[in-house]
Scaffold this motif. Structure first.
Motif, PDB file in Angstrom:
ATOM      1  N   SER A 191       3.842  -0.621   0.924  1.00 51.64           N
ATOM      2  CA  SER A 191       2.875   0.093   1.762  1.00 51.64           C
ATOM      3  C   SER A 191       1.821   0.787   0.903  1.00 51.64           C
ATOM      4  O   SER A 191       0.783   1.168   1.410  1.00 51.64           O
ATOM      5  CB  SER A 191       3.579   1.087   2.679  1.00 51.64           C
ATOM      6  N   LEU A 192       2.091   0.948  -0.401  1.00 54.75           N
ATOM      7  CA  LEU A 192       1.072   1.506  -1.286  1.00 54.75           C
ATOM      8  C   LEU A 192       0.180   0.406  -1.859  1.00 54.75           C
ATOM      9  O   LEU A 192      -0.741   0.686  -2.614  1.00 54.75           O
ATOM     10  CB  LEU A 192       1.733   2.269  -2.445  1.00 54.75           C
ATOM     11  N   GLY A 193       0.498  -0.842  -1.522  1.00 57.95           N
ATOM     12  CA  GLY A 193      -0.315  -1.959  -2.005  1.00 57.95           C
ATOM     13  C   GLY A 193      -0.081  -2.292  -3.466  1.00 57.95           C
ATOM     14  O   GLY A 193      -0.909  -2.935  -4.105  1.00 57.95           O
TER      15      GLY A 193
ATOM     16  N   ALA B  71       6.701   0.718  -1.982  1.00 54.84           N
ATOM     17  CA  ALA B  71       5.814   0.054  -2.936  1.00 54.84           C
ATOM     18  C   ALA B  71       4.843  -0.867  -2.213  1.00 54.84           C
ATOM     19  O   ALA B  71       3.647  -0.890  -2.512  1.00 54.84           O
ATOM     20  CB  ALA B  71       6.631  -0.737  -3.949  1.00 54.84           C
TER      21      ALA B  71
END
Lengths: 334, 252
Positions: free
Chosen positions: A213-215, A211
């Motif tokens: 790393s997906l911003g 979550a």
């Protein structure tokens, strides 16, 4: 002694190779084995299981019989008491106190769990302290404490230390139901927060990393990714808490609140001859609530099991329909 | 060629154990870089430091010229606010060894979660997600849940999920190490398909064949330092460092 043993063992020597069990005096030849191979294998039978089942059924039937034959159950009185307005009033209080405390304790439990897991040492220690206190104190003690809060703090309020204060009389704030709900919630929040914390910790750390790393924004990481997965393990334990809460609400009787149990207790002393039917009435209502909660739990768990198994399990109703369907020669419902 | 990724003096220790001991690395825009090295050499930590999943003790990372996770204040770096780091991460794709798909969301929801949460248009996000799922060959699985898919399929979804925000840089952390041997190919094919599309790829992997075929540059790491780097031909055919030679002799 050793002679006997020796003679026995020598007797057995010629038998080895053929005498593996009483049903196999001679080993079947391969032609026979081939023939057996075509037949379905008989599963192991469990005679002891059947005997125990029979015994249990007999005992259960015996008890069931007394429900009808023993006049002391007084079922006709149960019928009238169960819808008695006083009982229903007690019922209303039990439901209200349990319902409100359940909602408050879930919300509060999540907050306390988050505080406990936070990196802020003050929040985390305060949360630990809170849980420690209210898990240690018996609920009845907390309730009686609250009941006498007026003696301890005649008025309660909040304000800037040594600055302006906002105050109200304790008695006017903590009346009846409020007192009950506050007491029950204080204890339940402590228990629920531990259930929630365990649930949050059970979610794989990779989920939050993905979550992040997906911003995905922080709040949504929690509400959309972490919490729904945690709820899978939180729900069964939390429902257990609610059922405990339902029963704990009977302690409200001790602070002069007439819940279902309190009403039954009171009526019992007014009508001593009806004590058994009254207890039966209370039991029936508690059983009804627990059953309703159980059904709701089943569907909530099903909802949060999305994606957990390769196939969603059928509901009992669907299973019933399917079972009925397969017995039909046409097999219309599949 | 301009620089997509620039790492200078990256240093990191877990407790007293140093994992990164001064890494300098430049990656050209649109290129494919493969990082090789024995386990414990710091490759994964380096990769995770690029999108600030690991904080560096010293040094910096710049993606397309922008400092990641830190800003300059006075005469030193200070860490950015979490919100700003999340914005930076949304421009860097990351593919995990363990896929880390969200098991309670459908395949389509897994891919659309990031764009929708970043307030992009919902219908547009769905459409884009379906196009990407089609590109990784899984358009028919949009309504399935991750656990209903094979490992290779899950990793392809994870790649689609990383692509949906149109990152300029995608980081792959051993993308095929958790897969059965017969599923490795389908994932590597998808990654190879991304090479030369303008997106910069940095891949930590043990797949030497893939590195030889697809990589523009191969970086060999050991004990927290870059031992040597070069073209696949240079590294695999004429490795100059004894540690590289020793590693290659064990894995080839």
């Amino acid at each position: 002694m050793s002679n006997i043993l020796r003679s026995r063992s020598t007797e057995r020597v010629p038998a080895t190779g053929t005498d593996h069990g009483r049903d196999a005096p001679t080993a079947p030849d391969s032609a026979e084995l081939e023939r057996f191979a075509a037949r379905p294998i008989r599963p192991l039978r469990h005679p002891a299981r059947w005997i125990i089942t029979a015994l249990v059924v007999v005992v259960a039937l015996n008890f069931a019989q007394t429900l009808f034959t023993n006049p002391a159950w007084e079922w006709s009185k149960v019928g009238t008491w169960i819808v008695n307005p006083t009982i229903l009033k007690g019922l209303r209080l039990t439901l209200l106190a349990t319902g409100i405390s359940a909602v408050v304790s879930l919300a509060g439990g999540i907050l306390v769990a988050l505080a406990r897991l936070s990196k802020n040492p003050v929040l985390s220690s305060l949360s630990w302290l809170y849980v420690w206190v209210f898990r240690s104190l018996p609920l009845i003690l907390v309730l009686i404490f609250l009941y006498n809060l007026g003696n301890l703090y005649p008025s309660i309020g909040i304000g800037i230390p040594f600055g302006p204060q906002f105050q109200v009389k304790t008695v006017s704030v903590l009346s009846d139901l409020t007192l009950g709900v506050v007491g029950l919630s204080l204890a339940q929040i402590a228990y629920t927060s531990e259930v929630v914390r365990a649930g949050l910790l059970s979610v794989d750390a990779g989920q939050l990393e993905a979550a992040k790393s997906l911003g995905i924004p922080r709040r949504r990481q929690f509400t959309r990714i972490l919490l729904p997965q945690a709820l899978r393990s939180i729900v069964p334990a939390f429902v257990n808490q609610i059922i405990g809460l339902l029963q704990a609400s009977s302690l409200l009787f001790y602070v002069s609140l007439l819940d279902l149990f309190g009403v039954v207790q009171n009526l019992g002393s007014t009508y001593p001859t009806d004590i058994i039917p009254l207890l039966v009435v209370a039991s029936i209502w508690y059983l009804v609530f627990t059953s309703v909660i159980g059904v709701i739990q089943y569907y909530i768990e099903r909802f949060y099991a999305r994606g957990a198994a390769r196939e969603v399990p059928l509901t009992p109703l669907q299973r019933l329909r399917r079972a009925v369907g397969t017995r039909r020669p046409t097999g219309a419902i599949r | 060629m301009s620089t997509a990724l620039e790492i200078r003096g990256a240093t990191k220790a877990f407790g007293d154990k140093p994992v990164l001991r001064g890494i300098d690395l430049d990656v050209a825009r649109g290129s494919v870089t493969v990082i090789l090295g024995p386990s414990g050499s710091g490759k994964s930590t380096l990769l995770r430091a690029i999108n600030h999943l690991e904080k560096l003790d010293q040094g910096f990372v710049r993606v397309a010229g922008e400092l990641i996770g830190v800003k300059v204040k006075g005469d030193r770096f200070v860490e950015l606010h979490e919100r700003d780091i999340l914005t930076q991460r949304s421009r860097i794709g990351f593919v995990f060894q363990a896929f880390n798909l969200f098991p309670h969301l459908t395949i389509l929801e897994n891919v659309t979660e990031a764009p929708i949460s970043l307030a992009r248009d919902v219908a547009e996000s769905r459409e884009k997600a379906l196009i990407l799922l089609d590109r990784v060959g899984l358009a028919d699985k949009a309504a399935a849940y991750p656990r209903q898919l094979s490992g290779g399929q899950q990793q392809r979804v994870a790649i689609a999920r990383a692509l949906v925000l149109e990152p300029e840089l995608i980081l792959f952390d051993e993308p095929t190490s958790a897969l059965d041997p017969e599923l490795v190919r389908e994932v590597l094919d998808v990654i190879s398909g991304l090479a030369g599309t303008g997106t910069t790829l940095v891949v930590v992997t043990h797949e030497i064949g893939f590195a030889r075929e697809v990589a523009d540059r191969v970086v060999f790491m050991d004990e927290g330092v870059i031992v040597e780097q070069g073209t696949p031909a240079e590294i695999f055919d004429t490795p100059s460092h004894p540690r590289t030679r020793e590693f290659l002799s064990r894995v080839l």
